[in-house]
Motif scaffolding. Structure first.
Motif, PDB file in Angstrom:
ATOM      1  N   UNK A   1       0.830  -1.204   0.000  1.00 51.30           N
ATOM      2  CA  UNK A   1       0.000   0.000   0.000  1.00 51.30           C
ATOM      3  C   UNK A   1       0.860   1.247   0.000  1.00 51.30           C
ATOM      4  N   UNK A   2       0.215   2.358  -0.306  1.00 51.96           N
ATOM      5  CA  UNK A   2       0.880   3.650  -0.418  1.00 51.96           C
ATOM      6  C   UNK A   2       0.619   4.486   0.836  1.00 51.96           C
ATOM      7  N   UNK A   3       1.454   5.459   1.123  1.00 53.88           N
ATOM      8  CA  UNK A   3       1.265   6.303   2.305  1.00 53.88           C
ATOM      9  C   UNK A   3      -0.047   7.071   2.254  1.00 53.88           C
ATOM     10  N   UNK A   4      -0.631   7.283   3.426  1.00 56.87           N
ATOM     11  CA  UNK A   4      -1.865   8.071   3.470  1.00 56.87           C
ATOM     12  C   UNK A   4      -1.705   9.342   4.298  1.00 56.87           C
ATOM     13  N   UNK A   5      -0.560   9.526   4.960  1.00 54.44           N
ATOM     14  CA  UNK A   5      -0.306  10.748   5.712  1.00 54.44           C
ATOM     15  C   UNK A   5       1.072  11.288   5.351  1.00 54.44           C
TER      16      UNK A   5
END
Length: 753
Positions: free
Chosen positions: A302-306
């Motif tokens: 998954x990719x960063x969300x923050x």
């Protein structure tokens, strides 16, 4: 011309009021806009052409993150205004439909640019956000969505943020903050405390040196370490008491994901979606240490969300990022609880002081046949509703199951499925479930007048459902058979009035008080007929048989009349003979366990589904190597009344015979999958021939097995069946609350006729 406009949808927490104000000012329309409950209300005044153009824009345009479901316009007596303003939020008025609330939204591209712009005053600020991104549901206490109704109320804005709050990208952005106000980064390590830039630098050093950090994410704590350092991953496994289950890896960019995994167009869209889920991808390069994903063919990426996640992965590269919990325990989301953890395997705690009100794990999903399948529904999806066709006469609360627990609140055409909680056997998980239910009921202003639950008399959710129903109605709770609810969850998603429900899972309480799990149900509206199922096999040991695959194998050996087995075989046979702690089971899940042990592939479920996954991996290895499947078949037995039994005992005898003859166990595992998919087609053909039904719903946790799902889907579609799968909710027990809710609405509909 003056009109009153009501806008329904995701219109709070997404910069909708500033967007409305900008459109009005551009067109010369005067008046005001405000939040009210979960909607937006507007009074617009001006020339007829300008007001009509303004309304058209509300129908056709929206800011990023907003979803407009409906725009209602009512004429008002002429009223003049000096300007167009954003008003204070109004008091909630009793609208007939539940609001649509925003989930937590990942950092937008504009904020990412500011994060890395040395000239920007939020340069390297880990909690950067704007009107279009940032935490939403996880910090929301009540409606309307204002700073004072979220945990951001704990932070006073600095003068610079106050100014930005009045205009621009952060106009009325409730999570606005910066280096001078709002949450700040803190690192605790061995009694020492660091803050801001120093905290980040120390955290980076700890991770580089093989440490494990507890990191406070959007919906709760996560454990983080390097995927390239064996000692770090081993420390993480010891910390979580998680011996083998694969870990997810967070990557800084799509390019870095492609260096390790194959990514289709649909998978890329899912990875970059606003939900930012963990996506199961096929591994193409084994570059991380083996302890990260073990034998799995897939990597949860998954990719960063923050901003904080982005900064860490950009600095360090890919990182193992997993739920901050200990095995069987819920994810920790309160600072005081994580700071109390005393473990030699935890190097430090990287956190901030913005409170989390709704704990949310990272969601998990995959792409199958070009479409998203949610495996765990949580951050990024909750509390978005699933739009359904039937409208219950009374609001419904559906309790779900005990494993992978989640509940559903259903009002109007909107079904709100909660986040994943876990196993209700755990006290803290049960408490989180109850607290989550109260919170969502209050936030959505839904007061259930009907309760639906599972048929199982021993489920905690059933007991709680009965308790809540007793306070609401003398009729009590509506109880639905477990596998019927699985099939109904697919019917609900796809607006079906009937189907052949093929439901394979580990366990579910049947109407005959035996354990079901290999079911072919002919569903019509709220009713079903059990048309076919696996032949029941007596299993002893109670809950232990779900973990001990050798025990399951011995039970199947006994059913097949075998004279030998494990060292405890005679004891098992005696328990079965005298029906000691024994139940009859038609579970496909237990069949997978038994075959895995019989072939010597895996003998114990250290985590849920481990034996079945190992069996699937063996079969997939045979397929990848070009080995043909061993010839296996499942005979069909006709019972009185037309019910069909699938003779799994005969199948086990065939497998034992091939194993004794020295057969390749990977080919046998492949043949087992082929035999199951062949019999699914054969039974569905029989039902279609007799009843004319050609719609098939595949559900239940066993269909998490991608090889089996691919084979069943391909064979059924090639034969002219219309095949439907769960998409918005998991095919495992995390989705049955939706099926229960839908069935309750169907019961209400029939009772009202």
């Amino acid at each position: 011309m003056t009109v009153f406009i009501t806008v329904f949808g995701i219109v709070q927490g997404v910069g909708y009021r500033p967007f409305v104000a900008a459109q009005a000012k551009e067109l010369g329309v005067k008046g005001w806009v405000r939040n009210s409950g979960g909607i937006v209300e507007i009074t617009a005044s001006g020339g007829q052409a300008e007001v009509e153009a303004f309304v058209r824009r509300l129908h056709e345009q929206r800011p990023e993150g907003a979803q407009v479901l409906r725009v209602e316009v009512k004429p008002l007596p002429e009223e003049r205004f000096d300007s167009f303003r954003i008003d204070l939020s109004g008091k909630y008025t009793d609208h007939t439909e539940a609001p649509v609330l925003p989930p937590d939204i990942p950092m937008c591209e504009s904020c990412k640019k500011e994060l890395y712009d040395p000239k920007d005053r939020r340069y390297h600020y880990p909690f950067i956000s704007c009107a279009s991104c940032g935490p939403r549901y996880s910090i929301m206490n009540t409606l309307p969505y204002d700073r004072g109704t979220t945990t951001m109320r704990d932070f006073v804005m600095c003068s610079a943020c106050e100014k930005e709050y009045q205009a621009g990208r952060r106009c009325h952005a409730q999570t606005i903050s910066c280096h001078d106000c709002g949450p700040q980064l803190i690192l605790r390590d061995q009694g020492m405390t660091w803050e801001k830039e120093e905290a980040f630098s120390k955290a980076v050093a700890l991770l580089r040196n093989g440490g494990v950090l507890a990191l406070k994410g959007v919906g709760g704590y996560q454990f983080v370490c390097s995927p390239e350092q064996e000692t770090a991953v081993e420390r993480l496994r010891l910390l979580k008491a998680r011996e083998k289950k694969p870990f997810a890896v967070m990557f800084p960019s799509m390019e870095s994901i492609r260096a390790y995994c194959s990514v289709s167009k649909e998978e890329e869209e899912l990875l970059k979606s606003t939900a930012r889920p963990i996506v199961l991808l096929r591994i193409t390069k084994q570059a991380f240490c083996p302890q990260v994903s073990g034998e799995s063919r897939f990597l949860g990426a998954f990719l960063p969300c923050t901003g904080l996640h982005q900064m860490l992965t950009d600095t360090l590269g890919p990182l193992v990022v997993t739920s901050g919990n200990f095995t069987t325990e819920p994810m920790i989301y309160k600072d005081e609880d994580m700071l109390k953890v005393n473990s030699p395997f935890l190097s430090g705690v990287l956190y901030h002081t913005r409170r989390i009100l709704s704990p949310l794990d990272d969601s998990v999903a995959r792409v199958f046949a070009g479409k998203t399948q949610i495996i765990r529904r949580s951050r990024g999806y909750v509390p978005l509703p699933i739009m359904l066709a039937p409208r219950p006469k009374k609001p419904v609360l559906a309790m779900g199951g005990d494993l992978k627990s989640s509940f559903c609140l259903y009002k109007g055409d909107r079904a709100y499925v909660s986040q994943y909680f876990g196993d209700m056997e755990n006290f803290q998980i049960s408490r989180n479930y109850r607290n989550g239910l109260k919170h969502m009921e209050r936030l959505l202003r839904i007061e259930p007048l009907a309760v639906a639950c599972d048929l199982h008399p021993g489920y905690h959710t059933t007991a709680l459902g009965e308790e809540l129903a007793a306070k609401i109605t003398s009729a009590g709770a509506l109880k639905f058979q477990h596998h019927h609810a699985h099939a109904a969850s697919v019917m609900a998603e796809h607006h079906l009035d009937g189907c052949i429900g093929v439901v394979f899972d580990g366990t579910g309480y049947g109407t005959d008080e035996t354990v079901w799990g290999g079911e072919f149900l002919l569903c019509k509206g709220k009713d079903f007929v059990r048309r076919a199922h696996l032949r029941s096999v007596p299993l002893c040991g109670g809950d232990a048989v779900a973990k001990n695959a050798v025990l399951a194998a011995d039970c199947y050996r006994s059913a097949a009349g075998e004279s030998w087995g494990s060292p405890r075989y005679e004891m098992v046979r005696a328990a079965l003979k005298h029906r000691i702690n024994t139940q009859d089971s038609s579970s496909v899940g237990r069949l997978f366990d038994a075959v895995s042990a019989l072939l010597g592939i895996r003998e114990n479920n250290g985590y849920e589904g481990e034996c079945a996954i190992a069996l699937e991996n063996a079969a997939a290895a045979a397929k990848a190597a070009g080995k043909g499947p061993s010839a296996l078949g499942i005979p069909l037995l006709e019972k009185e009344g037309g019910e069909i039994e699938l003779d799994q005992v005969d199948l086990v005898s065939q497998i034992l015979q091939k194993a004794r003859a020295g057969g390749d166990r990977e080919r046998i595992a492949f043949g087992f999958h082929v035999a199951l998919s062949d019999v699914v087609l054969a039974v569905c053909r029989k039902i279609r021939a007799e009843d004319g039904e050609k719609r098939v719903a595949l559900s239940g946790g066993v269909f998490g097995n991608l090889l089996l799902l691919e084979q069943c889907y391909a064979k059924l579609t090639e034969d002219g069946f219309d095949v439907y799968l769960n998409s918005a909710v998991p095919c495992n027990d995390g989705g049955i609350c939706l099926g229960q809710a839908w069935l309750a609405a169907m019961v209400q509909e029939e009772n009202s006729k």
